[in-house]
Design a protein around this motif. Structure first.
Motif, PDB file in Angstrom:
ATOM      1  N   SER A 296      30.956  53.874  40.526  1.00  0.00           N
ATOM      2  CA  SER A 296      31.096  53.184  39.239  1.00  0.00           C
ATOM      3  C   SER A 296      31.518  51.728  39.430  1.00  0.00           C
ATOM      4  O   SER A 296      31.268  50.899  38.576  1.00  0.00           O
ATOM      5  CB  SER A 296      32.093  53.917  38.345  1.00  0.00           C
ATOM      6  N   TYR A 297      32.145  51.408  40.566  1.00  0.00           N
ATOM      7  CA  TYR A 297      32.479  50.002  40.838  1.00  0.00           C
ATOM      8  C   TYR A 297      31.249  49.121  40.723  1.00  0.00           C
ATOM      9  O   TYR A 297      31.307  48.012  40.219  1.00  0.00           O
ATOM     10  CB  TYR A 297      33.000  49.828  42.269  1.00  0.00           C
ATOM     11  N   GLY A 298      30.151  49.644  41.276  1.00  0.00           N
ATOM     12  CA  GLY A 298      28.913  48.869  41.288  1.00  0.00           C
ATOM     13  C   GLY A 298      28.499  48.440  39.895  1.00  0.00           C
ATOM     14  O   GLY A 298      27.930  47.376  39.698  1.00  0.00           O
ATOM     15  N   TYR A 299      28.797  49.281  38.914  1.00  0.00           N
ATOM     16  CA  TYR A 299      28.399  48.930  37.560  1.00  0.00           C
ATOM     17  C   TYR A 299      29.348  47.932  36.925  1.00  0.00           C
ATOM     18  O   TYR A 299      28.983  47.220  36.010  1.00  0.00           O
ATOM     19  CB  TYR A 299      28.270  50.200  36.715  1.00  0.00           C
ATOM     20  N   VAL A 300      30.568  47.893  37.426  1.00  0.00           N
ATOM     21  CA  VAL A 300      31.523  46.947  36.856  1.00  0.00           C
ATOM     22  C   VAL A 300      31.467  45.630  37.624  1.00  0.00           C
ATOM     23  O   VAL A 300      31.478  44.560  37.040  1.00  0.00           O
ATOM     24  CB  VAL A 300      32.953  47.522  36.906  1.00  0.00           C
ATOM     25  N   ASP A 301      31.398  45.718  38.938  1.00  0.00           N
ATOM     26  CA  ASP A 301      31.462  44.502  39.744  1.00  0.00           C
ATOM     27  C   ASP A 301      30.135  44.236  40.447  1.00  0.00           C
ATOM     28  O   ASP A 301      29.757  44.955  41.358  1.00  0.00           O
ATOM     29  CB  ASP A 301      32.572  44.647  40.792  1.00  0.00           C
ATOM     30  N   PRO A 302      29.422  43.194  40.007  1.00  0.00           N
ATOM     31  CA  PRO A 302      28.104  42.920  40.588  1.00  0.00           C
ATOM     32  C   PRO A 302      28.167  42.610  42.082  1.00  0.00           C
ATOM     33  O   PRO A 302      27.197  42.817  42.787  1.00  0.00           O
ATOM     34  CB  PRO A 302      27.624  41.710  39.797  1.00  0.00           C
ATOM     35  N   LYS A 305      27.805  45.899  43.871  1.00  0.00           N
ATOM     36  CA  LYS A 305      26.454  46.403  43.683  1.00  0.00           C
ATOM     37  C   LYS A 305      25.497  45.682  44.623  1.00  0.00           C
ATOM     38  O   LYS A 305      24.645  46.290  45.250  1.00  0.00           O
ATOM     39  CB  LYS A 305      26.028  46.177  42.233  1.00  0.00           C
TER      40      LYS A 305
ATOM     41  N   THR B 112      31.635  38.479  36.724  1.00  0.00           N
ATOM     42  CA  THR B 112      30.977  39.751  36.428  1.00  0.00           C
ATOM     43  C   THR B 112      29.846  39.606  35.406  1.00  0.00           C
ATOM     44  O   THR B 112      29.371  40.590  34.865  1.00  0.00           O
ATOM     45  CB  THR B 112      31.983  40.780  35.888  1.00  0.00           C
TER      46      THR B 112
END
Lengths: 322, 326
Positions: A296-302, A305, B112
């Motif tokens: 889920s980090y990937g979805y919050v922090d580009p 990702k 972000t």
């Protein structure tokens, strides 16, 4: 990305196997004879030996471990409870949804209340809102959960008689365990969110957003929160695993027939198959949840990702260019 | 309606801003007044802590309060006092009529959010357009600062410092503001990129007819970009006038000192002549000339309030003994 997930899942399998070996070994060396507990103090030596043979605990350690691992991971059979004479798997299947629901609801409550509380405290730094949140967090993080639970029982069940204090059956049974378990969590998340938001509150890009004419509410929820949320997310993830594994106290107090109560009863009666089953399930659950948190980090922090993507597509890109 | 006699876009009058820190009052801006004509560029020059950024942020009303507080003064944008405007009105001014470029491009962009969305966000706020149209306009803006359309969906960490500052410029000019506040837009960049960024800014401003307040401590940048200059010392404008007034007829001892502390190879000087001492403690209530502690020509009379004298038309100097014309 997919490769990363597969790698992590493979790791998860190793974690589960390691947890199984560990719990088996620990329980093997823990003092206390299950046969004695089953037969009672007046059993004869011959009877005891007989029961030990039936349970298979008179065999050498490695043989026992081997057959346990074989049964669990090849035949997917976690055995039968020595006391209830019911299948451990069936017992788990019955209890996991309850504990899961309890944990899930309390984490939802914790996040829905704790995160906005923390944001509010940070955006009103050093005003009364902030002080209120800090005091709330301090009180409920210091006070033991079981004590809060007992107070709730006295107040809501005995005095007001509006909520049941034990069992399951209706939604009302969930209210007190969730509430008394969530208060400390709310305090923790609120405090954590507060300090994370305070770190970004003075960031230049927040001023940039304001300078664009963005509304203050949007500044907070679209510019501050995504940046502050990354560490908070880990916190929520780990507290969820704590909810699943650590509801033993809550389930005991409220006689809530979930995994926690199953496990604590099994420990008291040296019901090895049940203990092992519970530990394996909790370990698997924790490992998978941590994987979900990481993803889920990937979805919050580009930035994170981009790392996943780089690993898997870089080669392809270079080929295309050539 | 207000019909100002001249074509001033912005007039700041007697602006006083204070910060409270640990119970003490810090006098950041002490009665600053200046005017800016439409389409012109004003350079605010001064050393660190002189109150330049505070002035810019009070114009846009993005100072954090507390600790900052605008005590008194007027900031008139085309006749409207921005300090009296309601917050929801101010939201329509920020980014649309006035926008700002910040000092450090590395931290000025939200890490972000995609570059494109950060530009489009402002466009959608101030123009009645669909998301798709806003995206198109944002892409146009990106291209006008020479960044390729493909990078629309990338994040700030994928950009270099100079590119980030160009994105910030695109963001600031996306809604064709009347006034651009550029707070040391090139200080964080290396010299080769500086020129590039300043060129981009100038081209765009000329296209859009945007006025600018350029905050800097680099006199070279002032010489190349500004029409008028105001020199700030300890929260006060000590000297102001046209670029020629300041560069050719510097009169305040502080301004003179600033020029002396520049390297002058052409004049055969081998050493720099820095101004001795440090700026005064901003906790001291301003009184008299605040430069007297470092001024080579200070006398007893400097302790009294010093009037802002007009030396020649439009050239003001806050000194009782301005340097004679050379």
């Amino acid at each position: 990305m997919l490769r990363y997930v597969l790698q992590r899942l493979l790791m998860t399998i190793f974690v589960i196997i390691a947890a199984a070996i560990l719990i088996f070994t620990v329980m093997y060396f823990v003092p206390g004879d299950p046969a004695k507990i089953i037969l009672g103090p007046e059993a004869t030596a011959a009877d005891l030996a007989d029961v030990r043979h039936q349970l298979g605990i008179d065999r050498p350690f490695l043989v026992q471990l081997g057959s346990f691992m074989y049964n669990t991971f090849i035949k997917f059979d976690m055995g039968t409870s020595w006391f209830r004479n019911t299948s451990v798997f069936g017992g788990m299947l019955e209890r996991i949804p309850r504990t899961f629901l309890l944990g899930f609801l309390s984490i939802v409550l914790t996040s829905l209340v704790g995160i906005p509380m923390g944001v509010n405290a940070a955006t009103h730094h050093r005003k009364w809102q902030d002080k209120g949140v800090i005091s709330f967090a301090m009180v409920f993080m210091s006070v033991p959960e079981f004590w809060v639970a007992l107070l709730f029982i006295i107040f809501f069940s005995l005095r007001l008689n509006i909520l049941p204090s034990f069992g399951i059956g209706s939604w009302k049974n969930y209210v007190l365990p969730i509430l008394s378990g969530a208060l400390a969590g709310i305090g923790g998340i609120a405090r954590y969110t507060r300090s994370c938001v305070l770190e970004v509150v003075h960031a230049d890009y927040i001023t940039t957003a304001r300078a664009k004419g963005v509304m203050e509410r949007k500044v907070i929820y679209q510019h501050m929160l995504p940046n502050a949320l990354i560490p908070v997310l880990t916190n929520v993830g780990t507290s969820f695993t704590r909810c699943i594994g650590g509801t033993i106290v809550m389930e005991k107090i409220f006689s809530f027939p979930g995994v926690g109560l199953y496990l604590s009863d099994a420990i008291a009666s040296r019901d090895y198959p049940v203990i092992r089953g519970c530990v394996i399930v909790i370990a698997a659950f924790t490992a998978i949840l941590m994987l979900l948190v990481d993803l889920s980090y990937g979805y919050v922090d580009p930035r994170i990702k981009a790392q996943y993507v780089k690993q898997s597509t870089k080669k392809g890109k270079i080929k295309n260019v050539a | 309606m207000m019909s100002e006699k001249n074509d001033n876009l912005l007039s700041v009058r007697d602006l006083v801003v204070e910060y409270t820190s640990g119970g003490e009052i810090i006098h950041a801006v002490n009665g600053v007044s200046f005017e800016l004509e439409k389409g012109k560029t004003l350079g605010l020059v001064g050393e660190t802590g002189a109150g330049k950024t505070t002035i810019a942020k009070s114009i846009l009303r993005v100072l954090l309060s507390p600790p900052a507080k605008v005590k008194s003064g007027e900031i008139l944008l085309e006749g409207t006092d921005l300090l009296k405007v309601r917050e929801d009105e101010m939201l329509k001014i920020r980014g649309a009529k006035i926008s700002m470029i910040f000092q450090d491009p590395m931290t000025a962009l939200n890490p972000t959010m995609t570059i494109g969305n950060q530009i489009a966000e402002g466009i959608r706020l101030h123009n009645d357009v669909s998301a798709l149209e806003a995206e198109k306009m944002a892409i146009d803006m990106l291209q006008s600062v020479r960044i390729m359309e493909e990078r629309f969906h990338e994040y700030p960490f994928q950009f270099s410092g100079g590119m980030k500052q160009r994105v910030v410029i695109a963001m600031a000019l996306a809604c064709k503001p009347k006034l651009l506040l550029a707070d040391e837009p090139t200080t964080a960049l290396d010299v080769t990129i500086q020129a590039q960024v300043l060129d981009t800014m100038r081209d765009l401003r000329n296209q859009l007819g945007t006025s600018m307040i350029l905050i800097t401590h680099d006199l070279g940048i002032v010489a190349e970009n500004c029409d008028t200059v105001a020199v700030i010392y300890a929260g006060q404008i000590v000297e102001s006038g046209s670029k020629e007034d300041i560069f050719d007829h510097a009169s305040h001892p502080y301004t003179v000192g600033l020029f002396h502390s520049l390297p002058m190879w052409a004049m055969g000087e081998k050493r720099l002549h820095p101004i001795d001492g440090l700026p005064p403690d901003p906790r001291i209530e301003p009184n008299g000339c605040m430069f007297r502690f470092r001024c080579p020509r200070a006398t007893k009379a400097c302790e009294a309030t010093v009037p802002n004298a007009e030396l020649t038309s439009g050239h003001f100097c806050r000194c009782i003994a301005p340097k004679e014309e050379v």
